[in-house]
Write an enzyme that holds these catalytic residues in place. Structure first.
Site, PDB file in Angstrom:
ATOM      1  N   SER A 114      -6.685  -6.354  -4.655  1.00 32.80           N
ATOM      2  CA  SER A 114      -5.904  -5.578  -3.684  1.00 32.80           C
ATOM      3  C   SER A 114      -4.676  -4.960  -4.343  1.00 32.80           C
ATOM      4  O   SER A 114      -4.787  -4.179  -5.277  1.00 32.80           O
ATOM      5  CB  SER A 114      -5.527  -6.467  -2.497  1.00 32.80           C
ATOM      6  OG  SER A 114      -4.905  -5.737  -1.484  1.00 32.80           O
ATOM      7  N   ASP A 256      -3.581   0.940  -0.957  1.00 31.51           N
ATOM      8  CA  ASP A 256      -3.486  -0.053  -2.026  1.00 31.51           C
ATOM      9  C   ASP A 256      -4.709   0.059  -2.929  1.00 31.51           C
ATOM     10  O   ASP A 256      -5.499   0.994  -2.803  1.00 31.51           O
ATOM     11  CB  ASP A 256      -3.362  -1.457  -1.425  1.00 31.51           C
ATOM     12  CG  ASP A 256      -4.621  -1.874  -0.663  1.00 31.51           C
ATOM     13  OD1 ASP A 256      -5.381  -0.986  -0.239  1.00 31.51           O
ATOM     14  OD2 ASP A 256      -4.838  -3.090  -0.489  1.00 31.51           O
TER      15      ASP A 256
END
Length: 497
Positions: A114, A256
């Site tokens: 992430s 992200d």
């Protein structure tokens, strides 16, 4: 020679443990053997609940950090070992591979860390019908898995796995939104896409084009950049304002690393907080009920837009469980969102001409596109759309390299004793910063409410050695200032933990 090992023992010995978004750890700790074992544990659990059997396909994909291709091979080896077929989806957003798995009633996984730096990585697992929840995580931890003799002394595969031909999941993910919003939904809008190293960068560009917008591609990087949508870097604030000014943009879209958490800037280059974006998206979709973590902006209540609001612990598994409860209670359109902006659609959204199917996993595309389409329909800039909500501002930052044990000790020290003792202690610590503490909430971390409507929330990160601090106030300047002061107190060890 084969060996057997329990997943919970591996987690303890390797340091690669479950957080709120799957298993994560340092790349050097995520050996092929560890990733193989965790994937076997996941598949055995799917088999136990009827979501996997020999010969079944398992969809796999990954983000753009350097360690991802190697870890994908280890996961693929585990699928083959358990008698499954590899459905290789390549390097695509987490929600796109999850949606593909849900549509084909198959398990899936995403190799991604992430937003965290690329010295770390992770594996996010999905059942055939949604993300793994906490009960699934417990069951995976309890699995005993067989490890074949295919690894060297360092725990790496002796021979590489040949991955099959690529399955296209991007087309269906794009069609999901183009079909629902319409090919001219963003016509006339000048939109930047801040690409950096987000795995969804090319898909976002294509999506804007197919919805009729004019695209400006910005800031593409060959090196991984750990963009955190809850703690935007100062350089990204400056870049967005520069791009908006120079290119006269209506908005900038980004995300992200695995493109499940959105980052949307208004026409002035100001990034919209994820929990505000969640409210705007839910309103645009006509949601009747909301599930959202306790850390999210209180404007969701004061706006009085929704019939029901369920506050949860932080993490998509808790949001999903709350959405399921709201659906069971009979609410028509149920959705959820997190402070990071990740948006989860729990039930279908229906118009006169089309249906947007549920997608109960974090998604970055939907909140950005739905909000832009709403602004376009109302002929309002994003700043004006946001100004329609009550004026509550949140800010978050974190102390990095702050061990979880140290975070837990800090909070435990602050909440010792009876409630009145705790409030007196919190007031003594924070009075010069935020006033008198009136109540506190221990749903997830320590959330403190003060007499002047300020909020301070301290919480250990669920997936990295970080202490997060969330603040909410009547102005952004105050929220930012209070946040900075609290973190400086902790850095100076003013709490003497």
């Amino acid at each position: 020679m084969k060996s057997q090992v329990c997943i919970s023992d591996l987690m303890t010995s390797s340091g690669v443990a479950f957080g709120t978004s799957g298993a994560r750890g340092l790349v050097e700790a995520m050996t092929d053997r560890i990733c193989f074992a965790y994937t076997c544990g996941f598949l055995q659990h799917l088999e136990d609940i009827g979501h996997f059997s020999k010969g079944a396909a398992v969809s796999i994909a990954g983000d753009l950090r350097p360690s991802t291709p190697r870890i994908l091979q280890a996961c693929a080896a585990a699928i083959l070992h358990k008698g499954g077929k590899i459905d290789y989806c390549g390097f695509v957003p987490s929600p796109s591979v999850a949606a593909h798995g849900f549509a084909h009633n198959s398990g899936s996984l995403m190799v991604t860390g992430s937003h965290i730096p690329d010295d770390r990585n992770g594996i996010k697992f999905n059942r055939a019908d949604g993300e793994i929840l906490k009960a699934d995580e417990i069951a995976i931890r309890a699995q005993n898995v067989e490890i074949p003799d295919i690894f060297d002394a360092q725990g790496m595969l002796n021979e590489p796995i040949v991955l099959p031909a690529l399955t296209d999941v991007s087309s269906s993910y794009l069609a999901r939104y183009v079909d629902f919003f319409g090919a001219k939904a963003l016509e006339g809008m000048a939109l930047g896409v801040y690409e950096h190293s987000a795995v969804g960068r090319d898909i976002f560009v294509q999506l804007v084009k197919e919805l009729g917008g004019t695209v400006h591609r910005l800031g593409r990087s060959d090196c991984f950049i750990p963009v955190d949508t809850e703690a935007v870097r100062p350089e990204d604030h400056a870049l967005a304002q520069q791009w908006s000014r120079e290119l006269n943009l209506d908005a900038i879209l980004s995300s992200d690393g695995d493109s499940d958490r959105p980052l949307l800037a208004d026409e002035n280059g100001n990034w919209i907080r994820g929990d505000i974006l969640g409210i705007l998206c839910a309103r645009a979709l006509g949601a009747s009920a909301i599930a959202t973590p306790v850390s999210c902006n209180s404007a969701v209540e004061s706006a009085q837009l929704f019939d029901a609001i369920h506050r949860t612990r932080i993490g998509s598994p808790f949001v999903i469980e709350a959405m399921q409860a709201l659906i069971h209670d009979g609410h028509a359109v149920v959705c959820g969102y997190e402070a990071n902006g990740g948006f989860l659609l729990g039930s279908a959204v229906t118009t006169d001409t089309t249906i947007l199917a549920p997608l109960p996993t974090r998604d970055a595309a939907l909140p950005m596109i739905a909000t832009l389409v709403d602004a376009q329909r109302k002929n309002l800039p994003l700043s004006a759309l946001q100004a329609e909500l009550p004026a509550r501002f949140t800010f978050s930052e974190r102390l990095q390299n702050y061990p979880v044990a140290q975070s837990a000790a800090l909070i435990e020290k602050l909440i010792q004793g009876e409630d009145i003792e705790i409030l007196d202690r919190l007031t003594a610590l924070f009075k010069e910063i935020a006033g008198v503490a009136k109540r506190f909430d221990l749903t997830d971390g320590l959330r403190i409410y003060f007499d002047n409507a300020d909020i301070i929330h301290l919480r250990p990160s669920g997936n990295a050695p970080e202490l997060r601090c969330y603040t909410e106030c009547d102005t952004m300047e105050r929220a930012s200032s209070i946040n900075d002061q609290v973190l400086h107190l902790i850095e100076r060890n003013a709490f003497a933990v």
